[in-house]
Design a protein around this motif. Sequence first.
Motif, PDB file in Angstrom:
ATOM      1  N   ALA A 213      63.518 -13.333  -7.066  1.00  0.00           N
ATOM      2  CA  ALA A 213      62.155 -12.805  -7.005  1.00  0.00           C
ATOM      3  C   ALA A 213      61.915 -11.945  -8.231  1.00  0.00           C
ATOM      4  N   SER A 214      61.247 -12.519  -9.206  1.00  0.00           N
ATOM      5  CA  SER A 214      61.015 -11.807 -10.461  1.00  0.00           C
ATOM      6  C   SER A 214      59.578 -12.064 -10.897  1.00  0.00           C
ATOM      7  N   SER A 215      59.364 -12.456 -12.148  1.00  0.00           N
ATOM      8  CA  SER A 215      58.000 -12.745 -12.603  1.00  0.00           C
ATOM      9  C   SER A 215      57.375 -13.849 -11.765  1.00  0.00           C
ATOM     10  N   THR A 216      58.204 -14.795 -11.355  1.00  0.00           N
ATOM     11  CA  THR A 216      57.828 -15.805 -10.366  1.00  0.00           C
ATOM     12  C   THR A 216      58.985 -15.903  -9.383  1.00  0.00           C
ATOM     13  N   THR A 217      58.851 -16.716  -8.364  1.00  0.00           N
ATOM     14  CA  THR A 217      59.915 -16.871  -7.373  1.00  0.00           C
ATOM     15  C   THR A 217      60.516 -18.260  -7.472  1.00  0.00           C
ATOM     16  N   THR A 218      61.832 -18.309  -7.593  1.00  0.00           N
ATOM     17  CA  THR A 218      62.545 -19.577  -7.642  1.00  0.00           C
ATOM     18  C   THR A 218      63.734 -19.489  -6.695  1.00  0.00           C
ATOM     19  N   SER A 219      64.352 -20.623  -6.409  1.00  0.00           N
ATOM     20  CA  SER A 219      65.480 -20.629  -5.483  1.00  0.00           C
ATOM     21  C   SER A 219      66.479 -21.706  -5.868  1.00  0.00           C
ATOM     22  N   SER A 220      67.685 -21.550  -5.340  1.00  0.00           N
ATOM     23  CA  SER A 220      68.740 -22.536  -5.562  1.00  0.00           C
ATOM     24  C   SER A 220      69.597 -22.600  -4.312  1.00  0.00           C
ATOM     25  N   LEU A 221      69.965 -23.795  -3.897  1.00  0.00           N
ATOM     26  CA  LEU A 221      70.836 -23.970  -2.733  1.00  0.00           C
ATOM     27  C   LEU A 221      72.259 -24.181  -3.221  1.00  0.00           C
ATOM     28  N   LEU A 222      73.150 -23.263  -2.842  1.00  0.00           N
ATOM     29  CA  LEU A 222      74.559 -23.347  -3.208  1.00  0.00           C
ATOM     30  C   LEU A 222      75.344 -24.013  -2.089  1.00  0.00           C
ATOM     31  N   ALA A 301      54.267  -8.514  -1.475  1.00  0.00           N
ATOM     32  CA  ALA A 301      54.976  -9.644  -2.088  1.00  0.00           C
ATOM     33  C   ALA A 301      56.220 -10.002  -1.286  1.00  0.00           C
ATOM     34  N   ALA A 302      56.955  -8.981  -0.835  1.00  0.00           N
ATOM     35  CA  ALA A 302      58.182  -9.225  -0.071  1.00  0.00           C
ATOM     36  C   ALA A 302      57.889  -9.967   1.232  1.00  0.00           C
ATOM     37  N   THR A 328      64.148  -6.973  -6.391  1.00  0.00           N
ATOM     38  CA  THR A 328      65.194  -6.399  -5.539  1.00  0.00           C
ATOM     39  C   THR A 328      65.599  -5.012  -6.019  1.00  0.00           C
ATOM     40  N   ALA A 329      65.206  -4.645  -7.240  1.00  0.00           N
ATOM     41  CA  ALA A 329      65.517  -3.301  -7.749  1.00  0.00           C
ATOM     42  C   ALA A 329      64.736  -2.221  -7.005  1.00  0.00           C
ATOM     43  N   THR A 330      63.766  -2.609  -6.181  1.00  0.00           N
ATOM     44  CA  THR A 330      63.047  -1.632  -5.355  1.00  0.00           C
ATOM     45  C   THR A 330      63.808  -1.332  -4.064  1.00  0.00           C
ATOM     46  N   PHE A 334      61.803  -3.735  -0.640  1.00  0.00           N
ATOM     47  CA  PHE A 334      61.691  -5.186  -0.727  1.00  0.00           C
ATOM     48  C   PHE A 334      62.540  -5.871   0.332  1.00  0.00           C
ATOM     49  N   THR A 335      63.828  -5.511   0.395  1.00  0.00           N
ATOM     50  CA  THR A 335      64.737  -6.241   1.279  1.00  0.00           C
ATOM     51  C   THR A 335      64.416  -6.044   2.754  1.00  0.00           C
TER      52      THR A 335
END
Length: 384
Positions: A213-222, A301-302, A328-330, A334-335
Amino acid sequence: MIDGIGARGSQSSLREANSAAVVEAVRQYGQITQVELAAVTGLSPATVSNLVKTLQSAGVVQTTATVRSGRRAQAVSLVRSSDLSVGVHIGRRRVEVIVADASWTVNANQHLPLPLDHRDDTTLDRIALLVGELTEQVGASLDDVAAVGLTMPGVGGAAYETLTGWEQLDVADQLTRILGRRVLAVPEVAAAAVAEARYGALRGVGSALVVRASSTTTSSLLVGGQPLQGLGVAAGALGHVSADPAGRICRCGARGCLNTVASHLALADLLRVTHGPLSLRAIVQRANDGDPGCRQVVSHAATAIGTAIADAATLLAPERICLTGALTATGDLFTDAVRAVLRTRPLLPSGEGFVVVGECEDAEARGALAVASDGMDPLRNRER
């Protein structure tokens, strides 16, 4: 292969295969205990212990005393190699460069602030200078660099997600020409995911949904510590799931994508009248300082991101959700909002450990370095 059960060929071939499995596990995780080695390789603890002794005598690995879960253990790592790896993360307002050896020890790193809408030629030249300076700092040269990993907005995704003015540039190819070293490009969220799996919050986790979660939101499945490869630019594009069907038109052309309500541009737009133009870093800092407006937009946003995560987790059923990125630095602002949404979904795990926050500093650069170095062979140039 487990301890030679059903093995084909000679015992020496089996031992070589098992040794290679141990070395590969150590290379991937950087530092790992012998108990953990047994778990990830499928070999018995006794076999692992014997192989580690042999590899240690050959100068391939080294052991150090450590503590895991309150118990003493022997941590295994690769002996420092002359081969170096470089990780580069080009962000919207800064660049990070790190240099590490084969034992995953970060020997040098540097952050460089960048102006808004920085030019590609100037930025790449600066990166090349930084790489040269950092390798000299550790007593090496570019000839000692075996792998370079690069990550930045837009890599692996649509062109409109990249930095302004960089849309038509093959950045990895351009940096390869400048450095004289092959550069491998990795999506930002995939790089962060690999970093967390190798030596962060996801060590030993079988599957995880990593959300950046930054300038936009992206994800990855590990899965098994490796990001699943998608079939196109939409893979992992959590920011382009529908969040408001009657909302604004997204850059992708769809209406009401998550990025239209939870991106830097969306948050800055909500604050523009009262706060003026703000960078994402400034929004995060002001939220942490107690600014009511900035805290409100981060919380909003969260909640939106949490809803998208809940939908994805219901479908994919990962063991963990890992939150990374600038927002997440907030901290709990946020969390806690994300966790609150997930708790409303009965099909999702309710334990506190289901949602974790990324632990790796400079995760994108470290992950890009890790992916690029995956092709390095720690046993090369050694006598067998």
